[in-house]
Design a protein around this motif. Structure first.
Motif, PDB file in Angstrom:
ATOM      1  N   GLU A 217     -52.963  67.138  58.119  1.00  0.00           N
ATOM      2  CA  GLU A 217     -53.959  66.071  57.967  1.00  0.00           C
ATOM      3  C   GLU A 217     -55.200  66.360  58.802  1.00  0.00           C
ATOM      4  O   GLU A 217     -56.326  66.039  58.399  1.00  0.00           O
ATOM      5  CB  GLU A 217     -53.329  64.742  58.401  1.00  0.00           C
ATOM      6  N   TRP A 218     -55.016  66.963  59.937  1.00  0.00           N
ATOM      7  CA  TRP A 218     -56.145  67.359  60.782  1.00  0.00           C
ATOM      8  C   TRP A 218     -57.026  68.362  60.049  1.00  0.00           C
ATOM      9  O   TRP A 218     -58.249  68.253  60.049  1.00  0.00           O
ATOM     10  CB  TRP A 218     -55.604  67.947  62.081  1.00  0.00           C
ATOM     11  N   ARG A 220     -57.213  68.693  56.817  1.00  0.00           N
ATOM     12  CA  ARG A 220     -57.805  68.058  55.634  1.00  0.00           C
ATOM     13  C   ARG A 220     -58.997  67.180  56.000  1.00  0.00           C
ATOM     14  O   ARG A 220     -60.048  67.243  55.363  1.00  0.00           O
ATOM     15  CB  ARG A 220     -56.750  67.220  54.921  1.00  0.00           C
ATOM     16  N   THR A 221     -58.845  66.381  57.048  1.00  0.00           N
ATOM     17  CA  THR A 221     -59.918  65.450  57.431  1.00  0.00           C
ATOM     18  C   THR A 221     -60.913  66.077  58.399  1.00  0.00           C
ATOM     19  O   THR A 221     -61.998  65.523  58.601  1.00  0.00           O
ATOM     20  CB  THR A 221     -59.312  64.205  58.083  1.00  0.00           C
ATOM     21  N   GLU A 222     -60.529  67.199  59.017  1.00  0.00           N
ATOM     22  CA  GLU A 222     -61.345  67.845  60.041  1.00  0.00           C
ATOM     23  C   GLU A 222     -61.647  66.912  61.203  1.00  0.00           C
ATOM     24  O   GLU A 222     -62.686  67.012  61.846  1.00  0.00           O
ATOM     25  CB  GLU A 222     -62.652  68.390  59.440  1.00  0.00           C
ATOM     26  N   SER A 223     -60.719  66.000  61.459  1.00  0.00           N
ATOM     27  CA  SER A 223     -60.893  65.037  62.550  1.00  0.00           C
ATOM     28  C   SER A 223     -59.550  64.829  63.240  1.00  0.00           C
ATOM     29  O   SER A 223     -58.572  64.414  62.591  1.00  0.00           O
ATOM     30  CB  SER A 223     -61.417  63.701  62.024  1.00  0.00           C
ATOM     31  N   PHE A 224     -59.507  65.101  64.530  1.00  0.00           N
ATOM     32  CA  PHE A 224     -58.289  64.893  65.303  1.00  0.00           C
ATOM     33  C   PHE A 224     -57.925  63.416  65.331  1.00  0.00           C
ATOM     34  O   PHE A 224     -56.760  63.040  65.128  1.00  0.00           O
ATOM     35  CB  PHE A 224     -58.489  65.425  66.722  1.00  0.00           C
ATOM     36  N   ASP A 225     -58.903  62.554  65.568  1.00  0.00           N
ATOM     37  CA  ASP A 225     -58.644  61.116  65.660  1.00  0.00           C
ATOM     38  C   ASP A 225     -58.144  60.553  64.339  1.00  0.00           C
ATOM     39  O   ASP A 225     -57.204  59.740  64.306  1.00  0.00           O
ATOM     40  CB  ASP A 225     -59.916  60.382  66.097  1.00  0.00           C
ATOM     41  N   ALA A 226     -58.782  60.969  63.221  1.00  0.00           N
ATOM     42  CA  ALA A 226     -58.364  60.465  61.916  1.00  0.00           C
ATOM     43  C   ALA A 226     -56.947  60.914  61.582  1.00  0.00           C
ATOM     44  O   ALA A 226     -56.144  60.141  61.032  1.00  0.00           O
ATOM     45  CB  ALA A 226     -59.340  60.934  60.838  1.00  0.00           C
ATOM     46  N   LEU A 228     -54.586  61.608  63.736  1.00  0.00           N
ATOM     47  CA  LEU A 228     -53.674  60.891  64.616  1.00  0.00           C
ATOM     48  C   LEU A 228     -53.403  59.495  64.075  1.00  0.00           C
ATOM     49  O   LEU A 228     -52.253  59.027  64.055  1.00  0.00           O
ATOM     50  CB  LEU A 228     -54.267  60.819  66.023  1.00  0.00           C
ATOM     51  N   ARG A 229     -54.461  58.823  63.613  1.00  0.00           N
ATOM     52  CA  ARG A 229     -54.270  57.486  63.034  1.00  0.00           C
ATOM     53  C   ARG A 229     -53.479  57.551  61.733  1.00  0.00           C
ATOM     54  O   ARG A 229     -52.615  56.709  61.471  1.00  0.00           O
ATOM     55  CB  ARG A 229     -55.632  56.824  62.782  1.00  0.00           C
ATOM     56  N   THR A 235     -54.725  55.317  67.737  1.00  0.00           N
ATOM     57  CA  THR A 235     -55.867  56.068  68.239  1.00  0.00           C
ATOM     58  C   THR A 235     -55.447  56.924  69.422  1.00  0.00           C
ATOM     59  O   THR A 235     -54.310  56.843  69.902  1.00  0.00           O
ATOM     60  CB  THR A 235     -56.979  55.112  68.666  1.00  0.00           C
ATOM     61  N   VAL A 236     -56.388  57.726  69.894  1.00  0.00           N
ATOM     62  CA  VAL A 236     -56.100  58.544  71.077  1.00  0.00           C
ATOM     63  C   VAL A 236     -55.803  57.655  72.278  1.00  0.00           C
ATOM     64  O   VAL A 236     -54.907  57.944  73.075  1.00  0.00           O
ATOM     65  CB  VAL A 236     -57.284  59.487  71.369  1.00  0.00           C
ATOM     66  N   ALA A 237     -56.550  56.553  72.412  1.00  0.00           N
ATOM     67  CA  ALA A 237     -56.323  55.634  73.529  1.00  0.00           C
ATOM     68  C   ALA A 237     -54.930  55.013  73.444  1.00  0.00           C
ATOM     69  O   ALA A 237     -54.236  54.870  74.463  1.00  0.00           O
ATOM     70  CB  ALA A 237     -57.388  54.549  73.545  1.00  0.00           C
ATOM     71  N   GLN A 238     -54.510  54.640  72.224  1.00  0.00           N
ATOM     72  CA  GLN A 238     -53.170  54.076  72.068  1.00  0.00           C
ATOM     73  C   GLN A 238     -52.096  55.122  72.340  1.00  0.00           C
ATOM     74  O   GLN A 238     -51.061  54.823  72.942  1.00  0.00           O
ATOM     75  CB  GLN A 238     -53.018  53.509  70.656  1.00  0.00           C
ATOM     76  N   LEU A 239     -52.352  56.353  71.883  1.00  0.00           N
ATOM     77  CA  LEU A 239     -51.414  57.431  72.172  1.00  0.00           C
ATOM     78  C   LEU A 239     -51.263  57.622  73.669  1.00  0.00           C
ATOM     79  O   LEU A 239     -50.139  57.749  74.183  1.00  0.00           O
ATOM     80  CB  LEU A 239     -51.902  58.735  71.530  1.00  0.00           C
TER      81      LEU A 239
END
Length: 318
Positions: A217-218, A220-226, A228-229, A235-239
């Motif tokens: 998924e990382w 595919r979306t090219e976004s670590f945060d996306a 993770l969600r 989110t990273v903060a929740q993680l």
């Protein structure tokens, strides 16, 4: 152990030992190449055989990289190959931009063969992860954590070492594990273990299949945060918040006290200490009692009374 990116380590590969130096010697394997100088052929051969024996790492779905392993003859040559001075504790370095692993030569490799294997697996994981994600930026804590976890250090007492470290302090925030990596050995070791514990936490939450889905998924979306969600639902903060609770619960003081081995060791040590104190007290008591008793054979008991010369009583009377 470290991972250097061209943008984060200026001048990598532009030092005093050029890559095309004529005195490099090469060993070619089926999936990678090892090069060395001088008498490091045995170390280069071992590194080549080890890396070619590594199967696909957990969570990775793409093809394996085809790197070059360079055995640096001296510490200064190793520093020169990466374009800067490495910390003294660095046992190896991975440069994803060049798909290259650089390790020190045998003459200044003070570690055990097991440590050599772990370092090579750690650096290989850096290259494999970078090869899987392409040019995507990888957070430092995840990069180092995945490499340390994949190298097996976490399963070889890493959790216990982290437990002891955290028993005397609190887990630092994830954003403290940044490009400003600690240059001292002890803080660096703790940073590696903390990073690996995050990966272990994710694997315990969803298994290695969850980790593979996250990496896919990382990409595919090219976004670590996306990613993770989308995969882990936070989110990273929740993680970080959940991870901090998990790591304190599992590796904090309560975990140390609750650990059965620690409990029985502490109990045994306490009983032995009580026995030793009791035994010493009884010895002191006996010594005091003996000091107040009369001697076993007083002098006057052994003195013979002076009755004059011996007298023959004669025969008995009739």
């Amino acid at each position: 152990m470290a991972c250097l990116f061209g943008a984060g380590f200026a001048g990598a590969g532009s030092g005093q030992v050029p890559e095309d130096a004529p005195d490099w010697r090469y060993l070619h394997g089926s999936a990678l190449t090892a090069r060395y100088r001088g008498s490091d052929s045995l170390r280069a051969s071992r590194a080549l055989a080890l890396l070619e024996s590594i199967e696909r790492l957990p969570g990775l779905a793409g093809p394996a990289p085809r790197p070059t392993v360079t055995v640096a003859p001296t510490r200064s040559a190793m520093d020169s190959l990466v374009g800067g001075r490495l910390p003294e504790w660095a046992g190896g370095v991975a440069i994803p931009d060049r798909m290259e692993i650089i390790v020190p030569g045998g003459r200044f490799w003070p570690r055990t063969p097991y440590e050599e294997v772990r370092v090579l697996r750690h650096e290989w994981a850096h290259l494999a992860l970078a090869h899987e994600l392409g040019r995507l930026r990888i957070p430092r804590w995840f990069n180092e954590g995945y490499a340390e976890w994949s190298a097996g250090a976490w399963f070889d007492g890493g959790g216990w070492r982290l437990r002891v470290a955290l028993a005397f302090g609190e887990a630092p925030p994830l954003d403290s594990v940044t490009l400003d990596w600690p240059r001292d050995r002890v803080p660096a070791e703790l940073a590696y273990l903390l990073s690996a514990s995050v990966v272990q936490y994710l694997v315990e939450a969803s298994g290695t299949r969850g980790l593979e889905a996250f990496l896919a998924e990382w990409k595919r979306t090219e976004s670590f945060d996306a990613a993770l969600r989308g995969v882990y639902g936070g989110t990273v903060a929740q993680l970080e918040n959940d991870w901090r609770k998990w790591v304190k619960r599992r590796y904090g003081w309560l975990a140390v006290i609750a650990d059965s081995a620690v409990f029985w060791f502490a109990l045994s040590a306490g009983l032995l200490a009580m026995f030793a104190v009791r035994r010493r007290y009884r010895r002191e008591q006996m010594a005091r009692l003996r000091a107040g008793e009369p001697p076993d054979a007083p002098e006057y008991w052994g003195e013979a009374e002076d009755l004059g010369p011996p007298v023959d009583p004669g025969p008995p009377s009739r």
